[in-house]
Structures are given as C-alpha cells and as structure tokens.
Design a protein around this motif. Structure first.
Motif, PDB file in Angstrom:
ATOM      1  N   LEU A 159       0.815  -1.236   0.013  1.00  0.00           N
ATOM      2  CA  LEU A 159      -0.037   0.208  -0.083  1.00  0.00           C
ATOM      3  C   LEU A 159       0.918   1.365  -0.151  1.00  0.00           C
ATOM      4  CD1 LEU A 159      -3.088  -0.765   2.281  1.00  0.00           C
ATOM      5  CD2 LEU A 159      -2.627  -1.338  -0.224  1.00  0.00           C
ATOM      6  N   GLU A 160       1.887   1.231   0.815  1.00  0.00           N
ATOM      7  CA  GLU A 160       2.789   2.502   0.869  1.00  0.00           C
ATOM      8  C   GLU A 160       3.228   2.581  -0.501  1.00  0.00           C
ATOM      9  OE1 GLU A 160       5.459   1.568   4.089  1.00  0.00           O
ATOM     10  OE2 GLU A 160       4.127   2.225   5.420  1.00  0.00           O
ATOM     11  N   ARG A 161       3.738   1.803  -1.293  1.00  0.00           N
ATOM     12  CA  ARG A 161       4.414   1.872  -2.589  1.00  0.00           C
ATOM     13  C   ARG A 161       3.437   2.389  -3.453  1.00  0.00           C
ATOM     14  NH1 ARG A 161       5.896  -3.502  -4.493  1.00  0.00           N
ATOM     15  NH2 ARG A 161       6.504  -2.234  -6.241  1.00  0.00           N
ATOM     16  N   ASP A 165      -2.473   5.525   1.699  1.00  0.00           N
ATOM     17  CA  ASP A 165      -1.817   5.855   3.112  1.00  0.00           C
ATOM     18  C   ASP A 165      -2.705   5.733   4.194  1.00  0.00           C
ATOM     19  OD1 ASP A 165      -3.806   7.903   2.606  1.00  0.00           O
ATOM     20  OD2 ASP A 165      -2.625   9.693   2.596  1.00  0.00           O
ATOM     21  N   ARG A 166      -4.026   5.140   3.984  1.00  0.00           N
ATOM     22  CA  ARG A 166      -4.918   4.740   5.290  1.00  0.00           C
ATOM     23  C   ARG A 166      -5.635   3.738   4.555  1.00  0.00           C
ATOM     24  NH1 ARG A 166     -10.142   6.776   5.829  1.00  0.00           N
ATOM     25  NH2 ARG A 166     -10.761   8.066   3.851  1.00  0.00           N
ATOM     26  N   MET A 167      -6.156   2.784   5.576  1.00  0.00           N
ATOM     27  CA  MET A 167      -6.952   1.619   5.295  1.00  0.00           C
ATOM     28  C   MET A 167      -8.422   2.414   4.594  1.00  0.00           C
ATOM     29  SD  MET A 167      -5.428  -1.409   5.700  1.00  0.00           S
ATOM     30  CE  MET A 167      -6.898  -2.420   6.134  1.00  0.00           C
ATOM     31  N   PRO A 168      -8.930   1.478   3.493  1.00  0.00           N
ATOM     32  CA  PRO A 168     -10.285   1.902   3.031  1.00  0.00           C
ATOM     33  C   PRO A 168     -11.414   1.572   4.032  1.00  0.00           C
ATOM     34  CG  PRO A 168      -9.335  -0.199   1.964  1.00  0.00           C
ATOM     35  CD  PRO A 168      -8.319   0.608   2.944  1.00  0.00           C
ATOM     36  N   VAL A 169     -12.286   2.430   3.915  1.00  0.00           N
ATOM     37  CA  VAL A 169     -13.452   2.289   5.184  1.00  0.00           C
ATOM     38  C   VAL A 169     -14.801   2.154   4.342  1.00  0.00           C
ATOM     39  CG1 VAL A 169     -12.258   3.236   6.846  1.00  0.00           C
ATOM     40  CG2 VAL A 169     -13.838   4.712   5.649  1.00  0.00           C
ATOM     41  N   THR A 170     -14.778   2.295   2.812  1.00  0.00           N
ATOM     42  CA  THR A 170     -15.775   2.086   2.223  1.00  0.00           C
ATOM     43  C   THR A 170     -15.668   1.175   0.928  1.00  0.00           C
ATOM     44  OG1 THR A 170     -15.649   4.055   0.738  1.00  0.00           O
ATOM     45  CG2 THR A 170     -16.868   4.460   2.722  1.00  0.00           C
ATOM     46  N   TRP A 171     -16.782   0.728   0.127  1.00  0.00           N
ATOM     47  CA  TRP A 171     -16.555  -0.120  -0.849  1.00  0.00           C
ATOM     48  C   TRP A 171     -15.764   0.988  -1.937  1.00  0.00           C
ATOM     49  CZ3 TRP A 171     -22.263  -2.094  -1.906  1.00  0.00           C
ATOM     50  CH2 TRP A 171     -22.375  -3.049  -1.324  1.00  0.00           C
ATOM     51  N   GLN A 172     -16.012   2.132  -2.100  1.00  0.00           N
ATOM     52  CA  GLN A 172     -15.513   2.828  -2.838  1.00  0.00           C
ATOM     53  C   GLN A 172     -13.898   3.394  -2.751  1.00  0.00           C
ATOM     54  OE1 GLN A 172     -18.240   3.549  -1.263  1.00  0.00           O
ATOM     55  NE2 GLN A 172     -19.710   3.436  -2.824  1.00  0.00           N
ATOM     56  N   GLU A 173     -13.757   3.457  -1.467  1.00  0.00           N
ATOM     57  CA  GLU A 173     -12.250   3.696  -1.109  1.00  0.00           C
ATOM     58  C   GLU A 173     -11.557   2.286  -1.244  1.00  0.00           C
ATOM     59  OE1 GLU A 173     -11.957   4.888   2.669  1.00  0.00           O
ATOM     60  OE2 GLU A 173     -12.992   6.837   2.359  1.00  0.00           O
ATOM     61  N   THR A 175     -12.165   0.179  -4.031  1.00  0.00           N
ATOM     62  CA  THR A 175     -11.976   0.033  -5.240  1.00  0.00           C
ATOM     63  C   THR A 175     -10.922   0.777  -5.746  1.00  0.00           C
ATOM     64  OG1 THR A 175     -14.216  -0.472  -5.619  1.00  0.00           O
ATOM     65  CG2 THR A 175     -13.239   0.203  -7.518  1.00  0.00           C
ATOM     66  N   ALA A 176     -10.896   1.934  -5.071  1.00  0.00           N
ATOM     67  CA  ALA A 176      -9.764   3.092  -5.365  1.00  0.00           C
ATOM     68  C   ALA A 176      -8.485   2.493  -5.176  1.00  0.00           C
ATOM     69  CB  ALA A 176     -10.029   4.344  -4.833  1.00  0.00           C
ATOM     70  N   ALA A 177      -8.281   1.905  -3.864  1.00  0.00           N
ATOM     71  CA  ALA A 177      -6.890   1.589  -3.380  1.00  0.00           C
ATOM     72  C   ALA A 177      -6.469   0.243  -4.311  1.00  0.00           C
ATOM     73  CB  ALA A 177      -7.088   1.090  -1.979  1.00  0.00           C
ATOM     74  N   GLY A 290       6.555 -13.746   4.891  1.00  0.00           N
ATOM     75  CA  GLY A 290       6.621 -13.153   3.540  1.00  0.00           C
ATOM     76  C   GLY A 290       7.623 -12.092   3.459  1.00  0.00           C
ATOM     77  N   GLY A 291       7.920 -11.360   4.542  1.00  0.00           N
ATOM     78  CA  GLY A 291       8.855 -10.276   4.544  1.00  0.00           C
ATOM     79  C   GLY A 291       8.073  -8.897   4.258  1.00  0.00           C
ATOM     80  N   PHE A 292       6.819  -8.773   4.665  1.00  0.00           N
ATOM     81  CA  PHE A 292       6.194  -7.435   4.683  1.00  0.00           C
ATOM     82  C   PHE A 292       5.432  -7.219   5.674  1.00  0.00           C
ATOM     83  CE2 PHE A 292       3.197 -10.792   2.929  1.00  0.00           C
ATOM     84  CZ  PHE A 292       2.009 -10.611   3.548  1.00  0.00           C
ATOM     85  N   GLU A 293       5.024  -5.822   6.090  1.00  0.00           N
ATOM     86  CA  GLU A 293       4.302  -5.520   7.033  1.00  0.00           C
ATOM     87  C   GLU A 293       2.796  -5.598   6.930  1.00  0.00           C
ATOM     88  OE1 GLU A 293       3.879  -1.598  10.047  1.00  0.00           O
ATOM     89  OE2 GLU A 293       5.293  -1.584   8.288  1.00  0.00           O
ATOM     90  N   CYS A 294       2.000  -6.049   7.947  1.00  0.00           N
ATOM     91  CA  CYS A 294       0.380  -6.306   7.715  1.00  0.00           C
ATOM     92  C   CYS A 294      -0.374  -5.196   8.527  1.00  0.00           C
ATOM     93  CB  CYS A 294       0.081  -7.600   8.526  1.00  0.00           C
ATOM     94  SG  CYS A 294      -1.470  -8.100   8.405  1.00  0.00           S
ATOM     95  N   ALA A 295      -1.528  -4.692   8.126  1.00  0.00           N
ATOM     96  CA  ALA A 295      -2.377  -3.887   8.531  1.00  0.00           C
ATOM     97  C   ALA A 295      -3.632  -4.436   8.633  1.00  0.00           C
ATOM     98  CB  ALA A 295      -2.136  -2.367   7.983  1.00  0.00           C
ATOM     99  N   VAL A 296      -4.321  -3.880   9.723  1.00  0.00           N
ATOM    100  CA  VAL A 296      -5.854  -4.246   9.718  1.00  0.00           C
ATOM    101  C   VAL A 296      -6.838  -2.915   9.941  1.00  0.00           C
ATOM    102  CG1 VAL A 296      -7.226  -5.673  10.983  1.00  0.00           C
ATOM    103  CG2 VAL A 296      -4.757  -6.088  11.091  1.00  0.00           C
TER     104      VAL A 296
END
Length: 457
Positions: A159-161, A165-173, A175-177, A290-296
């Motif tokens: 996501l950072e790449r 910059d933030r976790m999506p909270v809607t369907w639309q967000e 989709t954009a992410a 896998g060598g990556f950071e996880c967000a929730v």
C-alpha cells in the motif's frame, strides 16, 4: 446423591462443546487450543463446587446439532450444548421426545436472581451487540462463549508503494485502493480477496440497513420469508462482480474458502484479504514469513452509512429444559462462572472478542497488549452503537442451507457470468423452499425437530 456405599457423589453436568479447531476438509489445526479456556473454567468450577462435576465432551461443531438430536432419541441429551451461530434457530427448534423445545431460554431460567450457588449472574454484563445476536424477542436464549468479526487485512508494504496512506473504510475507497495497487509495475496481480461465504452476505446486507428475512430478521417474529433479491444484496453482488471484471478481486473458485484467500495474501498475490478476526495471528505469521508488514482495518461499508459491526460469528451455550432443580442450578451457575471477569478476560486470549463489559474494559485499558492482530479493530466493530433488528443479523431456519444457495448463486455470477438479478431470483426460490421445509417441521402438530442438522460456521 449417594452411591451404594453411602458416599455422596457429585452431580454430573454434561457439557458438549462445538469443537471448531479443524476447519473444512483438512485435519490441519488452524486454531490450536481453541476452547481451552472453557475447559479451564470447568476445572475451576469443579474445584469451587465439589458437589458438582462439569464433564466436557468435544464434538465437531458441524455435527453437534445432529448429535444432540440423536441423543434426544436415545433419551440422554446433554445438559448444556454449544451451538455455532448459524445453528441458533436450529437449536431453538430442536425438540425433546415429548415434542417440547429441548432448550429453555437462559434468561428465563435465571429469572431475577443476582446469584446462583454463590456465582454472580453475569447476563447483564454481556456486550450489548453480542447479547442482541443471541436474543429473540428481547429475551436472551443462550450464553455466548465466543464472538468474532470479519476484518480487512492489508499488505502495508504494498500500500505504501502504491501511495495508499490509510486503510479503506468504504467500498468506493477499497475499489480506488485496488486500482492504485494495479498501477504498480511489479505489484500483486489482484487487489483484494474474500471468501464466497454466507456470513459476508449477512454483513453486507445489514451494513446497508437491509433485512435478510422478515420478522425483523427473525428477531421479533419467526422468519417465514427470506429476501435474496433485495436491493441491498444485489447492490453488493454487482459491486463484487465489477471488482472481479476489473481484475481487482481474486476468486479462489471454491465455496466457503477462507484459507485459500489467506494463502494468496501470504504469497503476496493480493494486497487485501477479508477474513475472521480469529485468525489474526495466522495472518501476521504469513506476513512475517513473506517479509512484509501487515495492517488491519474495519470491514469496508457501503457509502457513508453509519457503521454497523454485526452480525457476528461465534458460539453459545444452550441449557436443556426440564432438568432437576439441583442440576439446573449447577448448570446455570457454571454458565455464570465461565464468563466471570477472570474467565471472560482469558477468553480474549482464545481468539474471541470481549464478551462482557469487564472484558471490554480490560481490552481498552492502556496497559492491555493486543492479543492478536485485528483484535482492537474487531472490538470496535463489536462495540458499534448501531443496535437495530437489522444489525443483529438473521435468525432463521436452515441458515446453513440458505447460505449454500447464496454462495452457489454467487459462484455462477463470478464463474459463469450469470445475470445477478435472474440468478438470485432463482436462489430466492430455492432458499424459500428450504425455509418452508424447516418451518413446516417446527410448526407441525406435534412439532418435530427439522431434518437439516449439519451446519457450518
């Protein structure tokens, strides 16, 4: 009770647990130790009440309703039985040999007592949304033993790449992410995955303020009509289909496949994955490997509607009706004991969200360390103030079979290109036939236990 030697023997309380450690067709133990705090609570209760002996038996949660019905036929049902959430109406419609309900609502059995055998009654301490889920007509029918929620896991490194910059909270967000992730030259081939699973349909319908069945989702009256052609359900299906057509959604091709999507997340084939809060530690382990950071983050909602955290997964204890008074009091005392503050807090180390206010307060304390990734996000969903019949989730007969109809219809939309409206119209007819069959048995004279007894979560 005395035996032939005149020595008093403890009163045995038979408690059947729905063993959910093994999932799907695999024997792999994805949730090692699940349910151990209840076993520990039984040992604690037995020490505190030597006149009783709580005896635990573990049965595959998928087969437990059938095992209970078979035990009724033999004349030896358990005193307490733990049903998975999708089998709540099945439990309510299970009959004893006289044709009466096998289980008595726990709130009714407790009455206005503040203590039972010295054990403080904890029913009023239950988290309101959890209490709502296991209630009918405002009456608590069973005591929840675990509660979970769906949440959104993300590969934060990807996501950072992608500049998200933030976790999506809607369907639309979301989709954009996914679209932003797709622009990465060496990014994952898909944006998001989630299972084709009944629980998510329930969640997305109520997240839009819709109903899955009549009678306020079966909360104020028995569900006799199921709504699989509702605007809310079709809106979800069409959004899902468009995500797939855009290449953003990854479908494993299997029904009810949580773990296939999780594996794709671990292989970095998707940036997002929806799964249960109960497997947060598994997801974090995959990310570390896998060598990556996880967000929730929370499960994205439709548009700007007020957030609704339910319906929830989990299991609950039902109390057999008509037990001798001493045994019933012992069983009710155990139900309070296993959710006293000590045991309710321990339950949060067993992949459950807080079941009681004392446990919730502990979870929100500054010194509390999150027991698994996603715990706090899912707990926020549990604490959502949106308490309506829709938010409580569906309570209806043969929910397992109806979920199967739902997922088969969605499979046809995703794989065969079926038109959502026509395919779910057919699904609605199939689901209604299943519900009618269940209700015909439950409302017959004399009523009988419905025959659809094998369930899934």
């Amino acid at each position: 009770m005395s035996n032939s030697t005149g020595i008093d023997e403890p009163i045995t309380i038979e408690v059947w647990l729905g063993d959910s450690a093994k999932t799907g067709d695999s024997d792999e133990d994805m949730l090692p130790g699940f349910g151990n705090p209840i076993v520990d609570a039984a040992d604690s209760f037995n020490r505190a009440h030597p006149e009783y002996r709580v005896r635990i038996r573990k049965i595959d949660y998928r087969e437990l309703p059938k095992a209970v019905a078979e035990a009724v036929a033999r004349g030896n049902p358990p005193d307490v039985a733990e049903y998975v959430y999708t089998a709540t109406q099945v439990a309510l419609d299970t009959r004893n040999r006289a044709g009466e309900p096998l289980f008595v609502p726990v709130q009714r059995a407790v009455g206005d007592r503040a203590k039972i055998l010295g054990e403080p009654v904890v029913l009023d301490d239950l988290m309101p949304s959890a209490r709502d889920y296991w209630s009918r007509g405002g009456e608590l029918v069973s005591v929840p033993t675990s509660v979970t929620s769906n949440v959104l896991f993300a590969n934060k490194t990807v996501l950072e790449r992608a500049g998200v910059d933030r976790m999506p909270v809607t369907w639309q967000e979301l989709t954009a992410a996914c679209a932003a992730v797709a622009e990465l030259p060496d990014g994952p081939p898909h944006g998001v995955t989630w299972p084709n699973y009944g629980w998510l349909f329930h969640r997305e319908v109520i997240g839009q303020g819709g109903l899955f069945s009549n009678g306020d989702n079966g909360r104020t009256a028995r569900s006799t009509r199921v709504f699989l052609e509702s605007p809310e359900l079709l809106r979800y299906v069409r959004w899902w289909r468009e995500l797939q057509r855009s290449g953003h959604y990854f479908y494993t091709g299997e029904l009810n496949d949580y773990f296939g999507g999780m594996a794709a997340f671990g292989r970095q084939e998707v940036a997002f994955a929806v799964t249960s809060s109960a497997v947060g530690d598994v997801m974090a382990g995959m990310a570390a490997e896998g060598g990556f950071e996880c967000a929730v983050g929370q499960l994205p909602r439709s548009g700007d509607r007020p957030y609704s955290g339910g319906p929830f997964g989990g299991q609950s204890f039902f109390l057999t009706a008509g037990l001798p008074k001493e045994k019933e009091d012992g069983a009710l005392a155990f139900l309070q004991h296993q959710l006293n503050p000590q045991h309710a807090i321990a339950r949060m180390r067993d992949r459950s969200l807080p079941l009681t206010r004392p446990a919730y307060e502990q979870a929100m304390a500054e010194h509390w360390a999150e027991p698994f990734p996603g715990f706090l996000v899912a707990t926020e969903q549990l604490a959502s103030p949106n308490r309506t019949p829709a938010a409580a989730g569906p309570l209806l007969g043969n929910l397992n079979g109806i979920n199967g109809v739902l997922t088969a219809a969605m499979h046809d939309v995703l794989v065969s290109g079926a038109d959502p409206a026509s395919r779910f119209r057919l699904a609605g007819e199939e689901a209604q036939a299943l519900l009618d069959r269940h209700n015909a048995a439950a409302l017959a004279y004399p009523p009988v236990t419905p025959d659809a007894l094998t369930v899934t979560a």
